[in-house]
Motif scaffolding. Structure first.
Motif, PDB file in Angstrom:
ATOM      1  N   ALA A 146     -32.656 -21.442 -34.025  1.00  0.00           N
ATOM      2  CA  ALA A 146     -32.275 -21.147 -35.271  1.00  0.00           C
ATOM      3  C   ALA A 146     -32.476 -22.484 -35.966  1.00  0.00           C
ATOM      4  N   ASP A 147     -33.052 -22.280 -37.184  1.00  0.00           N
ATOM      5  CA  ASP A 147     -33.263 -23.427 -38.321  1.00  0.00           C
ATOM      6  C   ASP A 147     -32.106 -24.181 -38.869  1.00  0.00           C
ATOM      7  N   GLU A 148     -32.126 -25.196 -39.321  1.00  0.00           N
ATOM      8  CA  GLU A 148     -31.052 -25.993 -39.500  1.00  0.00           C
ATOM      9  C   GLU A 148     -29.970 -25.313 -40.438  1.00  0.00           C
ATOM     10  N   HIS A 149     -30.629 -24.725 -41.742  1.00  0.00           N
ATOM     11  CA  HIS A 149     -29.858 -23.746 -42.488  1.00  0.00           C
ATOM     12  C   HIS A 149     -29.163 -22.646 -41.942  1.00  0.00           C
ATOM     13  N   THR A 150     -30.019 -22.050 -41.326  1.00  0.00           N
ATOM     14  CA  THR A 150     -29.412 -20.848 -40.512  1.00  0.00           C
ATOM     15  C   THR A 150     -28.237 -21.039 -39.450  1.00  0.00           C
ATOM     16  N   GLY A 151     -28.546 -22.140 -38.696  1.00  0.00           N
ATOM     17  CA  GLY A 151     -27.462 -22.619 -37.719  1.00  0.00           C
ATOM     18  C   GLY A 151     -26.251 -23.084 -38.329  1.00  0.00           C
ATOM     19  N   ARG A 152     -26.326 -23.995 -39.314  1.00  0.00           N
ATOM     20  CA  ARG A 152     -25.054 -24.278 -39.908  1.00  0.00           C
ATOM     21  C   ARG A 152     -24.306 -23.317 -40.740  1.00  0.00           C
ATOM     22  N   THR A 153     -25.031 -22.317 -41.226  1.00  0.00           N
ATOM     23  CA  THR A 153     -24.352 -21.153 -41.819  1.00  0.00           C
ATOM     24  C   THR A 153     -23.841 -20.427 -40.762  1.00  0.00           C
ATOM     25  N   ALA A 154     -24.274 -20.236 -39.500  1.00  0.00           N
ATOM     26  CA  ALA A 154     -23.844 -19.299 -38.698  1.00  0.00           C
ATOM     27  C   ALA A 154     -22.666 -19.922 -37.959  1.00  0.00           C
ATOM     28  N   LEU A 155     -22.694 -21.177 -37.912  1.00  0.00           N
ATOM     29  CA  LEU A 155     -21.418 -22.000 -37.288  1.00  0.00           C
ATOM     30  C   LEU A 155     -20.084 -21.962 -38.348  1.00  0.00           C
ATOM     31  N   ALA A 156     -20.398 -21.989 -39.777  1.00  0.00           N
ATOM     32  CA  ALA A 156     -19.341 -21.780 -40.460  1.00  0.00           C
ATOM     33  C   ALA A 156     -18.972 -20.223 -40.581  1.00  0.00           C
ATOM     34  N   ALA A 157     -19.832 -19.293 -40.331  1.00  0.00           N
ATOM     35  CA  ALA A 157     -19.330 -17.853 -40.331  1.00  0.00           C
ATOM     36  C   ALA A 157     -18.310 -17.560 -39.266  1.00  0.00           C
ATOM     37  N   ALA A 158     -18.844 -18.177 -38.050  1.00  0.00           N
ATOM     38  CA  ALA A 158     -18.194 -18.066 -36.814  1.00  0.00           C
ATOM     39  C   ALA A 158     -16.668 -18.202 -37.016  1.00  0.00           C
ATOM     40  N   CYS A 159     -16.381 -19.201 -37.938  1.00  0.00           N
ATOM     41  CA  CYS A 159     -14.904 -19.456 -37.886  1.00  0.00           C
ATOM     42  C   CYS A 159     -14.219 -18.617 -38.997  1.00  0.00           C
ATOM     43  N   THR A 160     -14.959 -17.760 -39.855  1.00  0.00           N
ATOM     44  CA  THR A 160     -14.522 -17.080 -40.996  1.00  0.00           C
ATOM     45  C   THR A 160     -14.637 -15.421 -40.805  1.00  0.00           C
ATOM     46  N   GLN A 161     -15.648 -15.239 -40.170  1.00  0.00           N
ATOM     47  CA  GLN A 161     -16.106 -14.077 -40.233  1.00  0.00           C
ATOM     48  C   GLN A 161     -15.531 -13.017 -39.069  1.00  0.00           C
ATOM     49  N   ASN A 162     -15.371 -11.635 -39.202  1.00  0.00           N
ATOM     50  CA  ASN A 162     -15.159 -10.671 -38.005  1.00  0.00           C
ATOM     51  C   ASN A 162     -16.430 -10.058 -37.928  1.00  0.00           C
ATOM     52  N   GLY A 163     -16.440  -9.673 -36.606  1.00  0.00           N
ATOM     53  CA  GLY A 163     -17.561  -8.843 -36.113  1.00  0.00           C
ATOM     54  C   GLY A 163     -18.212  -9.084 -35.064  1.00  0.00           C
ATOM     55  N   LEU A 164     -19.072  -8.527 -34.529  1.00  0.00           N
ATOM     56  CA  LEU A 164     -19.845  -8.636 -33.307  1.00  0.00           C
ATOM     57  C   LEU A 164     -20.903  -9.935 -33.481  1.00  0.00           C
TER      58      LEU A 164
END
Length: 178
Positions: A146-164
């Motif tokens: 994953a590129d830098e922006h996508t990776g950082r966004t996904a790390l933050a989403a892992a802490c706040t989002q529900n779903g698979l």
């Protein structure tokens, strides 16, 4: 206030050695009574890990981890070292072998054997990490490419989002195709 905290691996410092007038093969000769600065070109990169704060709203994942390669068995010791203060000694790690391939049954970290358990029913981009006290962390794993922006966004989403994992990663723009 953020719903997560970023955990980073501590930087290594070279071991202290007595100065020698002849110098040292790693740092060169002593000049005017002082050693040159050590070569720090191989500094470890920070661990890309975010863990949800204890006070955060409940969600599927306890945090996210973004390994630097797909060699999970090689990457895990660094992750385990960072999680030990939170979990205590890690006893086992569940992963999906359809995503990560088959791994050895055990890996040794700091002299302790940690069981690696492959479950095809486990969310593909996730790890289930169990400590000796049976405390469990469920981490979303961001694909290493994953590129830098996508990776950082996904790390933050892992802490706040529900779903698979694949839905969270797709919403962040990460590819989950191998």
């Amino acid at each position: 206030m953020r719903a997560y905290s970023e955990v980073t691996e501590g930087s290594r410092t070279p071991a202290a050695r007595p100065a020698s007038p002849r110098g040292d093969p790693d740092t060169g000769p002593v000049v005017a009574g002082r050693r040159p600065e050590p070569d720090m070109t191989e500094q470890p990169k920070s661990l890309r890990l975010m863990i949800k704060a204890d006070t955060a709203l409940p969600s599927r994942f306890d945090g996210g981890w973004w390994p630097r390669s797909a060699a999970l068995a090689t990457e895990l010791p660094i992750l385990i070292g960072a999680l030990t203060p939170r979990l205590g000694m890690v006893r086992r790690i569940g992963y999906n072998p359809d995503t990560w391939g088959l791994l050895p049954r055990h890996i040794a970290v700091d002299g302790h054997a940690i069981r690696l358990e492959g479950f095809t029913g486990l969310d593909p981009y996730s790890l289930r990490i169990t400590g000796m006290t049976s405390r469990v962390l469920f981490l979303l794993v961001v694909p290493p490419e994953a590129d830098e922006h996508t990776g950082r966004t996904a790390l933050a989403a892992a802490c706040t989002q529900n779903g698979l994992s694949r839905h969270i990663l797709a919403a962040c723009g990460a590819s989950t195709q191998h």
